[in-house]
Design a protein around this motif. Structure first.
Motif, PDB file in Angstrom:
ATOM      1  N   LEU A 113     -26.585 -27.150  82.521  1.00  0.00           N
ATOM      2  CA  LEU A 113     -27.060 -28.331  81.796  1.00  0.00           C
ATOM      3  C   LEU A 113     -26.683 -28.255  80.315  1.00  0.00           C
ATOM      4  O   LEU A 113     -26.235 -29.247  79.723  1.00  0.00           O
ATOM      5  N   HIS A 114     -26.830 -27.068  79.711  1.00  0.00           N
ATOM      6  CA  HIS A 114     -26.428 -26.899  78.306  1.00  0.00           C
ATOM      7  C   HIS A 114     -24.932 -27.174  78.139  1.00  0.00           C
ATOM      8  O   HIS A 114     -24.530 -27.835  77.174  1.00  0.00           O
ATOM      9  N   GLU A 115     -24.118 -26.659  79.056  1.00  0.00           N
ATOM     10  CA  GLU A 115     -22.683 -26.930  78.971  1.00  0.00           C
ATOM     11  C   GLU A 115     -22.418 -28.432  79.063  1.00  0.00           C
ATOM     12  O   GLU A 115     -21.640 -28.977  78.283  1.00  0.00           O
ATOM     13  N   GLU A 116     -23.076 -29.070  80.033  1.00  0.00           N
ATOM     14  CA  GLU A 116     -22.838 -30.490  80.280  1.00  0.00           C
ATOM     15  C   GLU A 116     -23.322 -31.376  79.134  1.00  0.00           C
ATOM     16  O   GLU A 116     -22.751 -32.436  78.888  1.00  0.00           O
ATOM     17  N   GLN A 117     -24.365 -30.949  78.422  1.00  0.00           N
ATOM     18  CA  GLN A 117     -24.922 -31.776  77.352  1.00  0.00           C
ATOM     19  C   GLN A 117     -24.406 -31.403  75.963  1.00  0.00           C
ATOM     20  O   GLN A 117     -24.380 -32.257  75.080  1.00  0.00           O
ATOM     21  N   GLU A 118     -24.037 -30.145  75.757  1.00  0.00           N
ATOM     22  CA  GLU A 118     -23.654 -29.706  74.415  1.00  0.00           C
ATOM     23  C   GLU A 118     -22.159 -29.433  74.261  1.00  0.00           C
ATOM     24  O   GLU A 118     -21.570 -29.835  73.255  1.00  0.00           O
ATOM     25  N   GLU A 119     -21.584 -28.751  75.208  1.00  0.00           N
ATOM     26  CA  GLU A 119     -20.200 -28.309  75.060  1.00  0.00           C
ATOM     27  C   GLU A 119     -19.200 -29.346  75.588  1.00  0.00           C
ATOM     28  O   GLU A 119     -18.259 -29.726  74.888  1.00  0.00           O
ATOM     29  N   PHE A 120     -19.397 -29.825  76.812  1.00  0.00           N
ATOM     30  CA  PHE A 120     -18.430 -30.721  77.431  1.00  0.00           C
ATOM     31  C   PHE A 120     -18.258 -32.045  76.691  1.00  0.00           C
ATOM     32  O   PHE A 120     -17.114 -32.505  76.529  1.00  0.00           O
ATOM     33  N   PRO A 121     -19.337 -32.697  76.219  1.00  0.00           N
ATOM     34  CA  PRO A 121     -19.120 -33.970  75.512  1.00  0.00           C
ATOM     35  C   PRO A 121     -18.260 -33.813  74.255  1.00  0.00           C
ATOM     36  O   PRO A 121     -17.407 -34.666  73.971  1.00  0.00           O
ATOM     37  N   LEU A 122     -18.470 -32.736  73.526  1.00  0.00           N
ATOM     38  CA  LEU A 122     -17.660 -32.514  72.327  1.00  0.00           C
ATOM     39  C   LEU A 122     -16.219 -32.199  72.684  1.00  0.00           C
ATOM     40  O   LEU A 122     -15.281 -32.662  72.019  1.00  0.00           O
ATOM     41  N   LEU A 123     -16.036 -31.426  73.726  1.00  0.00           N
ATOM     42  CA  LEU A 123     -14.686 -31.124  74.197  1.00  0.00           C
ATOM     43  C   LEU A 123     -13.991 -32.418  74.631  1.00  0.00           C
ATOM     44  O   LEU A 123     -12.827 -32.643  74.298  1.00  0.00           O
ATOM     45  N   ARG A 124     -14.716 -33.281  75.325  1.00  0.00           N
ATOM     46  CA  ARG A 124     -14.150 -34.550  75.815  1.00  0.00           C
ATOM     47  C   ARG A 124     -13.733 -35.458  74.650  1.00  0.00           C
ATOM     48  O   ARG A 124     -12.664 -36.065  74.687  1.00  0.00           O
ATOM     49  N   THR A 125     -14.567 -35.571  73.627  1.00  0.00           N
ATOM     50  CA  THR A 125     -14.269 -36.512  72.543  1.00  0.00           C
ATOM     51  C   THR A 125     -13.295 -35.964  71.512  1.00  0.00           C
ATOM     52  O   THR A 125     -12.648 -36.747  70.810  1.00  0.00           O
ATOM     53  N   ARG A 126     -13.174 -34.662  71.413  1.00  0.00           N
ATOM     54  CA  ARG A 126     -12.347 -34.080  70.350  1.00  0.00           C
ATOM     55  C   ARG A 126     -11.057 -33.425  70.837  1.00  0.00           C
ATOM     56  O   ARG A 126     -10.321 -32.860  70.026  1.00  0.00           O
ATOM     57  N   THR A 127     -10.795 -33.500  72.138  1.00  0.00           N
ATOM     58  CA  THR A 127      -9.598 -32.864  72.684  1.00  0.00           C
ATOM     59  C   THR A 127      -8.730 -33.922  73.344  1.00  0.00           C
ATOM     60  O   THR A 127      -9.224 -34.794  74.058  1.00  0.00           O
ATOM     61  N   ASP A 128      -7.442 -33.828  73.109  1.00  0.00           N
ATOM     62  CA  ASP A 128      -6.480 -34.745  73.691  1.00  0.00           C
ATOM     63  C   ASP A 128      -6.617 -34.729  75.221  1.00  0.00           C
ATOM     64  O   ASP A 128      -6.674 -33.649  75.823  1.00  0.00           O
TER      65      ASP A 128
END
Length: 187
Positions: A113-128
């Motif tokens: 849940l932490h990955e899905e809420q904290e890490e993945f959204p930032l990776l999705r919006t800031r990575t090509d």
């Protein structure tokens, strides 16, 4: 429907999180050999999943999510490796397995849940997006040479995982094959 070649790393990891949740349910709801097989499948998936995340995803996420977020996920994963190794050594039929398994499940699901809420959204919006697709391929490659059992001593360092992972994976896969052969002989 997304093909494997089009799937990005976040889609891949979210699908694996669903598989992990389903395996937790199978272990809890089954008994005997069925339970043992489900647990072995869970052990293998968690081992390769976490190893690949440590080698590919978390290093890439440092720039996007920051050190604090990634360091927290790595600490959770290292603790999970220790707990999974203890459960593996204990065995599904041992007294105390159910209580320890329940606590382990809660920790792993919280981590996801932490990955899905904290890490993945930032990776999705800031990575090509094209890089996210390439990262999925890198995760699959890392999983192919990752250990299939928890090895807490390897830590959470991606360099250590890349160096130690393949030889340990070969040992794990040989042990898996021998155990499968023994099970087939018992039938």
């Amino acid at each position: 429907m997304t093909t494997v070649q089009e799937q990005d790393v976040i889609e891949l990891l979210l699908a694996q999180h669903q598989q992990i949740k389903a395996l937790f349910t199978r272990v809890r709801q089954s008994t005997g050999e069925t339970r043992e097989q489900a647990f072995q499948e869970l052990v293998r998936l968690l081992a390769v999943h976490e190893s690949a995340e440590e080698q590919v995803v978390h290093p890439a996420a440092r720039d996007d999510a920051g050190d604090a977020v990634v360091d927290s996920r790595l600490a959770e994963e290292n603790e999970a490796k220790r707990a999974l190794a203890e459960l593996y050594d204990l065995g599904t039929g041992a007294p105390g397995f159910d209580d320890r398994f329940t606590a382990f499940e809660a920790a792993v699901l919280s981590h996801a849940l932490h990955e899905e809420q904290e890490e993945f959204p930032l990776l999705r919006t800031r990575t090509d997006p094209a890089r996210l697709v390439r990262m999925a391929g890198a995760v699959r490659a890392a999983e192919a040479v990752s250990p299939t059992k928890p090895h807490p001593g390897t830590g959470e360092n991606p360099v250590v995982n890349m160096i130690a992972g393949p030889p340990v994976a070969i040992f794990d896969k040989m042990r898996d094959a021998v155990q499968e052969w023994r099970r087939s002989q018992a039938d």
